[in-house]
Scaffold this motif. Sequence first.
Motif, PDB file in Angstrom:
ATOM      1  N   TRP A  55       6.025 -35.068 -22.630  1.00 46.98           N
ATOM      2  CA  TRP A  55       6.774 -33.952 -22.869  1.00 46.98           C
ATOM      3  C   TRP A  55       7.228 -33.056 -22.033  1.00 46.98           C
ATOM      4  O   TRP A  55       7.989 -32.518 -21.532  1.00 46.98           O
ATOM      5  CB  TRP A  55       6.152 -33.188 -24.310  1.00 46.98           C
ATOM      6  CG  TRP A  55       6.782 -32.084 -24.711  1.00 46.98           C
ATOM      7  CD1 TRP A  55       7.771 -32.187 -25.814  1.00 46.98           C
ATOM      8  CD2 TRP A  55       6.471 -30.755 -24.320  1.00 46.98           C
ATOM      9  NE1 TRP A  55       8.131 -30.547 -25.831  1.00 46.98           N
ATOM     10  CE2 TRP A  55       7.367 -29.871 -25.054  1.00 46.98           C
ATOM     11  CE3 TRP A  55       5.691 -30.015 -23.458  1.00 46.98           C
ATOM     12  CZ2 TRP A  55       7.549 -28.325 -24.877  1.00 46.98           C
ATOM     13  CZ3 TRP A  55       5.827 -28.736 -23.198  1.00 46.98           C
ATOM     14  CH2 TRP A  55       6.615 -27.969 -23.972  1.00 46.98           C
ATOM     15  N   ARG A  56       5.952 -32.520 -21.262  1.00 46.95           N
ATOM     16  CA  ARG A  56       5.962 -31.690 -20.314  1.00 46.95           C
ATOM     17  C   ARG A  56       6.980 -32.250 -18.826  1.00 46.95           C
ATOM     18  O   ARG A  56       7.714 -31.373 -18.499  1.00 46.95           O
ATOM     19  CB  ARG A  56       4.634 -31.176 -19.691  1.00 46.95           C
ATOM     20  CG  ARG A  56       3.807 -32.111 -18.862  1.00 46.95           C
ATOM     21  CD  ARG A  56       3.615 -31.673 -17.122  1.00 46.95           C
ATOM     22  NE  ARG A  56       3.316 -32.935 -16.624  1.00 46.95           N
ATOM     23  CZ  ARG A  56       3.883 -33.257 -15.599  1.00 46.95           C
ATOM     24  NH1 ARG A  56       4.859 -32.771 -15.022  1.00 46.95           N
ATOM     25  NH2 ARG A  56       3.360 -34.491 -14.937  1.00 46.95           N
ATOM     26  N   ARG A  57       7.126 -33.490 -18.704  1.00 43.44           N
ATOM     27  CA  ARG A  57       7.806 -34.043 -17.686  1.00 43.44           C
ATOM     28  C   ARG A  57       9.317 -33.837 -18.331  1.00 43.44           C
ATOM     29  O   ARG A  57      10.179 -33.390 -17.555  1.00 43.44           O
ATOM     30  CB  ARG A  57       7.473 -35.551 -17.459  1.00 43.44           C
ATOM     31  CG  ARG A  57       6.394 -35.575 -16.479  1.00 43.44           C
ATOM     32  CD  ARG A  57       6.304 -37.271 -16.035  1.00 43.44           C
ATOM     33  NE  ARG A  57       6.319 -38.042 -16.863  1.00 43.44           N
ATOM     34  CZ  ARG A  57       5.236 -38.396 -17.494  1.00 43.44           C
ATOM     35  NH1 ARG A  57       4.003 -37.781 -17.186  1.00 43.44           N
ATOM     36  NH2 ARG A  57       5.020 -39.498 -18.429  1.00 43.44           N
ATOM     37  N   SER A  58       9.575 -34.231 -19.418  1.00 47.19           N
ATOM     38  CA  SER A  58      10.816 -33.927 -20.042  1.00 47.19           C
ATOM     39  C   SER A  58      11.419 -32.492 -20.053  1.00 47.19           C
ATOM     40  O   SER A  58      12.779 -32.421 -20.096  1.00 47.19           O
ATOM     41  CB  SER A  58      11.090 -34.617 -21.181  1.00 47.19           C
ATOM     42  OG  SER A  58      10.356 -33.747 -22.381  1.00 47.19           O
ATOM     43  N   HIS A  59      10.403 -31.686 -20.050  1.00 49.51           N
ATOM     44  CA  HIS A  59      10.952 -30.442 -20.004  1.00 49.51           C
ATOM     45  C   HIS A  59      10.901 -29.497 -18.706  1.00 49.51           C
ATOM     46  O   HIS A  59      10.899 -28.226 -18.368  1.00 49.51           O
ATOM     47  CB  HIS A  59      10.074 -29.340 -21.019  1.00 49.51           C
ATOM     48  CG  HIS A  59      10.377 -29.820 -22.275  1.00 49.51           C
ATOM     49  ND1 HIS A  59      10.202 -30.799 -23.076  1.00 49.51           N
ATOM     50  CD2 HIS A  59      11.301 -28.947 -23.210  1.00 49.51           C
ATOM     51  CE1 HIS A  59      10.640 -31.015 -24.201  1.00 49.51           C
ATOM     52  NE2 HIS A  59      11.500 -29.834 -24.387  1.00 49.51           N
TER      53      HIS A  59
END
Length: 94
Positions: free
Chosen positions: A10-14
Motif C-alpha cells: 500500500w505505501r509503495r503504491s502511494h
Amino acid sequence: MDKATGLAAWRRSHGIEPAAVVAFGDAPADAPKLAWTGRSYSVANAHPIAAEAAAHRCAANTDGGVAEVVETILSDSVTVPVPDAAGGHLDGDP
C-alpha cells in the motif's frame, strides 16, 4: 499475505517512504510490520514479541493508547493553508 506485506504494498503504491509509516500492534503477527515502519508502537498490553519489535510504547488499547498517539501526531503535523488574494492557496494546493 501478512500485515507487513500488505502495508508495504500500500505505501509503495502511494509513494510513501517507510520512515513516514506509523504502525501499531499488540500481537506476534504484528511484529514484522512493526519492525520496518518508521514509527512503530506496541500497546502496553501487547504480547512480548510485538513489544520487542516496536520502537515505541503507548498506553494499552483499552486505555486509548493508540488514539493518544494519533492525536499527538496529527496535532504536530497539521498546517492550515493560507489563502492568497485569488482564493487559492499559497502552498500550491487547490
